[in-house]
Design a protein around this motif. Structure first.
Motif, PDB file in Angstrom:
ATOM      1  N   ARG A 140       0.854  -1.197   0.000  1.00 37.49           N
ATOM      2  CA  ARG A 140       0.000   0.000   0.000  1.00 37.49           C
ATOM      3  C   ARG A 140       0.892   1.250   0.000  1.00 37.49           C
ATOM      4  O   ARG A 140       1.047   1.885  -1.033  1.00 37.49           O
ATOM      5  CB  ARG A 140      -0.982  -0.028   1.188  1.00 37.49           C
TER       6      ARG A 140
ATOM      7  N   ALA B 249      -2.891   5.705  -2.173  1.00 41.01           N
ATOM      8  CA  ALA B 249      -3.821   6.685  -1.603  1.00 41.01           C
ATOM      9  C   ALA B 249      -5.105   6.012  -1.117  1.00 41.01           C
ATOM     10  O   ALA B 249      -6.100   6.678  -0.874  1.00 41.01           O
ATOM     11  CB  ALA B 249      -4.138   7.758  -2.628  1.00 41.01           C
TER      12      ALA B 249
ATOM     13  N   LEU C   9      -6.405   0.607   2.994  1.00 41.46           N
ATOM     14  CA  LEU C   9      -6.486   1.990   3.462  1.00 41.46           C
ATOM     15  C   LEU C   9      -7.689   2.661   2.811  1.00 41.46           C
ATOM     16  O   LEU C   9      -8.040   2.347   1.670  1.00 41.46           O
ATOM     17  CB  LEU C   9      -5.204   2.740   3.082  1.00 41.46           C
TER      18      LEU C   9
HETATM   19  C1  LIG Z   1      -3.097   8.687   1.336  1.00 36.58           C
HETATM   20  C2  LIG Z   1      -2.970   8.264   2.737  1.00 36.58           C
HETATM   21  C3  LIG Z   1      -1.629   8.476   3.381  1.00 36.58           C
HETATM   22  O1  LIG Z   1      -0.580   8.456   2.501  1.00 36.58           O
HETATM   23  C4  LIG Z   1      -1.473   7.643   4.603  1.00 36.58           C
HETATM   24  C5  LIG Z   1      -0.063   7.517   4.996  1.00 36.58           C
HETATM   25  O2  LIG Z   1       0.540   6.463   4.843  1.00 36.58           O
HETATM   26  C6  LIG Z   1       0.643   8.655   5.558  1.00 36.58           C
HETATM   27  O3  LIG Z   1       0.055   9.721   5.737  1.00 36.58           O
HETATM   28  O4  LIG Z   1       1.844   8.498   5.821  1.00 36.58           O
END
Ligand SMILES: CC[C@H](O)CC(=O)C(=O)O
Ligand code: MN
Length: 333
Positions: free
Chosen positions: A12, A48, A83
Motif C-alpha cells: 500500500r 492513496a 487503506l
Molecule cells: C493517502 C494516505 C496516506 O498516505 C497515509 C499515509 O501512509 C501517511 O500519511 O503516511
C-alpha cells in the motif's frame, strides 16, 4: 515494553514508490512470503487507499480489486487490511472490499479533520471490520489536539488510532509524547506509522513503543512515499535484538526484501535532497512523486516546490497546489 502488532504496508504505502505499478503476480509472491514469515497484518491497496487510482493520485497499472482479490486468495494466516481516505474512497468501495473479505480498514484523515470519518467508521463496524484510524501529518499538531481528534474516532467506533508521521518530520521525542498522550487518554489501542525522511523511522518507532504503541508499521526495504517507511526486515531484526520473542521469520523477510522487492524498484529508497527537504519542511510525503513530475515538466527545482508547499502548509487532498506552485515558480524564472 509491549511487543506491538506489526502491519506490513509494502503493498500500500510502498505502491507510491513504484508509481502504483504492482502486478497481481508481485502481490501474490509478496503476500505469500509475508504470510509465511508470520506478519500478522498485510495492507493492500493503491497508495492513496481504495479508489485512489485517479488522475489526481496517479493511476494503478491493474484494477485495485483485482490486486486485492489476489492478496485475499493467497493469504492463509495474516489479516488483510486496506487503506481508506474519505473523499478519495467512498462507501461503495468500502462495502466492496468488505464483501471481498478484508479484515481491517484503516481510515486516514488529516489530523484535525476526524469528524469527516464518522460515517465510515460506523459503516466499517456494521460491516464487521476492524477499524483503525490514521491521524495524518500528526507532526503539525500538539498532543492535546491529537487527543481530541483521536477521541472523536474512538467515539465513532475505532479499534485503534494511529499517530501518523506522514512527512517523516518527527523526532523521537515528538513520536513518544504524541503516542503517550493518546495512550493516557484512550481506552482503545494506539499505533504509530513512521516515514524516514530524517533517518528516524526505526528510532521513532522504538520511541513510540516506549510510550506503549500497540501497533506499528513497516515496509519491505522501506518502500514507501517520500523517503519510505521503517523497513520491516530491519524493524524485525531490531525487535529481536531488543529481546522480543517476535515469532517472525527474519530470514524470509530479508530474502524477500533483497531478492523480490529490491529488483522491483525504479529508484533506490534513499534520503535524497528532495525528500530530506520534504521531511525538514514537514511536507506530506505522498506529494513527492507529483512534485518530481511537475518539476521536470515546468523546468523548476523539486525542492523549491517542496519549500513553497511547506510555507503554504499544504495537506493531503491539496495535490492541485503542486502544479500551481510549479507554474508560479516557472513564471518567476
Ligand atoms: C493517502 C494516505 C496516506 O498516505 C497515509 C499515509 O501512509 C501517511 O500519511 O503516511
Ligand atoms: Mn505513509
Amino acid at each position: 515494553m509491549k511487543f506491538p502488532r506489526l502491519t506490513d504496508t509494502t503493498l500500500r504505502d510502498g505502491s507510491h514508490a513504484v508509481s502504483h505499478r504492482f502486478t497481481p503476480e508481485q502481490i501474490r509472491i509478496v503476500v505469500h512470503k509475508l504470510d509465511e514469515a508470520g506478519i500478522p497484518v498485510i495492507e493492500v491497496s493503491h497508495g492513496a487507499g481504495l479508489h485512489g487510482s485517479t488522475i489526481q493520485q496517479g493511476f494503478s497499472a491493474y484494477p485495485e480489486f483485482e490486486l486485492l482479490a489476489e492478496a485475499l486468495n493467497t493469504v492463509k494466516q495474516a489479516k488483510i487490511a486496506s487503506l481508506f481516505v474519505p473523499g478519495i474512497g467512498t462507501s461503495i468501495e468500502l462495502k466492496q472490499a468488505a464483501e471481498m473479505g478484508i479484515d481491517v480498514i484503516r481510515i486516514a484523515v488529516h489530523c484535525t479533520e476526524a469528524d469527516i470519518s464518522q460515517q465510515h467508521f460506523e459503516l466499517a463496524k456494521q460491516l464487521g471490520l476492524e477499524a483503525v484510524g490514521f491521524l495524518m501529518m500528526a507532526h503539525t499538531q500538539p498532543p492535546s489536539v491529537l487527543v481530541k481528534q483521536a477521541k472523536l474516532m474512538e467515539s465513532y467506533g475505532a479499534d485503534c488510532v494511529y499517530v501518523v508521521d506522514s512527512a517523516g518530520s518527527m523526532l523521537p521525542s515528538d513520536a513518544e509524547e504524541r503516542v503517550q498522550a493518546l495512550k493516557d487518554a484512550l481506552s482503545i489501542e494506539v499505533g504509530f506509522h513512521a516515514h524516514n525522511n530524517l533517518g528516524l523511522a526505526i528510532g521513532n518507532t522504538i520511541a513510540a513503543m516506549k510510550a506503549g504503541a500497540d501497533q506499528i508499521d513497516g515496509t519491505l526495504r522501506g518502500l514507501g512515499a517520500g523517503a519510505g517507511n521503517a523497513p520491516t526486515e530491519v524493524l524485525v531484526a531490531v525487535l529481536k535484538k531488543m529481546g522480543f520473542d517476535t515469532g517472525l521469520n527474519l530470514s524470509i523477510l530479508m530474502d524477500l526484501a533483497e531478492d523480490v522487492i529490491a529488483p522491483m524498484l525504479p529508484y533506490p529508497i534513499v534520503i535524497d535532497r528532495d525528500n530530506l527537504s520534504s521531511g525538514y519542511a514537514g511536507v506530506y510525503n505522498s506529494f513527492l512523486l507529483h512534485v518530481r513530475h511537475a518539476a521536470e515538466k515546468f523546468g523548476v527545482n523539486a525542492s523549491d516546490i517542496v519549500e513553497e508547499l511547506g510555507k503554504r502548509q499544504a495537506i493531503a487532498g491539496q495535490e492541485d497546489w503542486i502544479l500551481d506552485v510549479a507554474v508560479k515558480l516557472a513564471e518567476r524564472k
